[in-house]
Enzyme design. Structure first.
Site, PDB file in Angstrom:
ATOM      1  N   ALA A   1       0.873  -1.160   0.089  1.00  0.00           N
ATOM      2  CA  ALA A   1       0.017   0.111  -0.025  1.00  0.00           C
ATOM      3  C   ALA A   1       0.814   1.411   0.003  1.00  0.00           C
ATOM      4  CB  ALA A   1      -0.998   0.116   1.189  1.00  0.00           C
ATOM      5  N   ASP A   2       0.437   2.412  -0.550  1.00  0.00           N
ATOM      6  CA  ASP A   2       0.946   3.735  -0.454  1.00  0.00           C
ATOM      7  C   ASP A   2      -0.030   4.654  -0.255  1.00  0.00           C
ATOM      8  OD1 ASP A   2       3.746   4.903  -0.365  1.00  0.00           O
ATOM      9  OD2 ASP A   2       2.639   5.911  -1.869  1.00  0.00           O
ATOM     10  N   THR A   3       0.208   5.671   0.454  1.00  0.00           N
ATOM     11  CA  THR A   3      -0.554   6.702   0.690  1.00  0.00           C
ATOM     12  C   THR A   3      -0.285   8.199   0.534  1.00  0.00           C
ATOM     13  OG1 THR A   3      -1.674   5.508   2.620  1.00  0.00           O
ATOM     14  CG2 THR A   3      -1.978   8.061   2.748  1.00  0.00           C
TER      15      THR A   3
END
Length: 211
Positions: A85-87
């Site tokens: 994941a990446d935000t």
């Protein structure tokens, strides 16, 4: 996936993502990417020229999932789904990453003060030859911040490992007037979407998968 082995690999250093996976009962082992190799980090988080925020966060997430999947194969680890994941935080089309120090964190909070910004979290699950991915968007409105509040927050440890320089699960919650979207997505792992992808990969959550 065998019923006896329902673990996944989590390709993330984020403590928040670990907490969120535990919240929904997903067992995991960490499969961390290296920040330092002779060629630099295994997955660069640099923004490409003219790259839009949604394209950026999706690309980085997919690269993390692919890299971790290949690491699993190279190390001959048990075959399991890999979650990455990446935000990122976006205001006026500008991508706000993790601040390098006090001055950058304070600048980010001034940009967010009294305004609504977007938080984009992309998640990807890689298993065997299949990859499932989705990007979740949320809107967050900050109250107007004075310099005293900005200084106090930036003197804490909270801003420095988080996109946009704040964490909704910490003291910055007092800055937030309104959110539209996913609270867990703003934290870094939208649980509804994550559950859908993991079920597609054969992981049973609350006794259910998609198969």
């Amino acid at each position: 996936m065998k019923q006896s082995d329902q673990k996944i690999y989590l390709a993330s250093k984020s403590a928040r993502r670990r907490e969120l996976l535990r919240q929904i009962g997903v067992e995991f082992e960490l499969l961390l990417l290296r920040d330092q190799t002779p060629r630099g980090p295994e997955v660069s988080e640099e923004v490409l020229p003219d790259e839009a925020a949604d394209a950026y966060v999706a690309r980085v997430t997919l690269e993390k999932a692919e890299c971790a999947h290949h690491t699993m194969l190279w190390r001959k680890l048990p075959i399991r789904p890999v979650l990455a994941a990446d935000t990122t935080v976006v205001v006026d089309g500008r991508i706000l990453g993790k601040p390098a120090g006090y001055a950058e964190a304070a600048e980010m909070l001034r940009l967010l003060s009294g305004r609504t910004h977007e938080v984009l979290t992309s998640i990807a699950v890689r298993h065997h030859d299949d990859t499932w991915q989705v990007t979740q968007r949320s809107a967050v409105r900050f109250t107007a911040l004075n310099e005293t509040a900005i200084h106090a927050y930036c003197m804490s440890t909270e801003p420095y490992d988080k996109a946009g320089g704040y964490g909704i699960q910490g003291m910055a919650a007092v800055f937030i007037e309104e959110i539209a979207g996913s609270h867990s997505g703003i934290m870094g792992l939208p649980l509804f979407e994550t559950t859908q992808l993991l079920r597609q990969a054969g992981v049973r959550i609350l006794g259910v998968n998609s198969h």
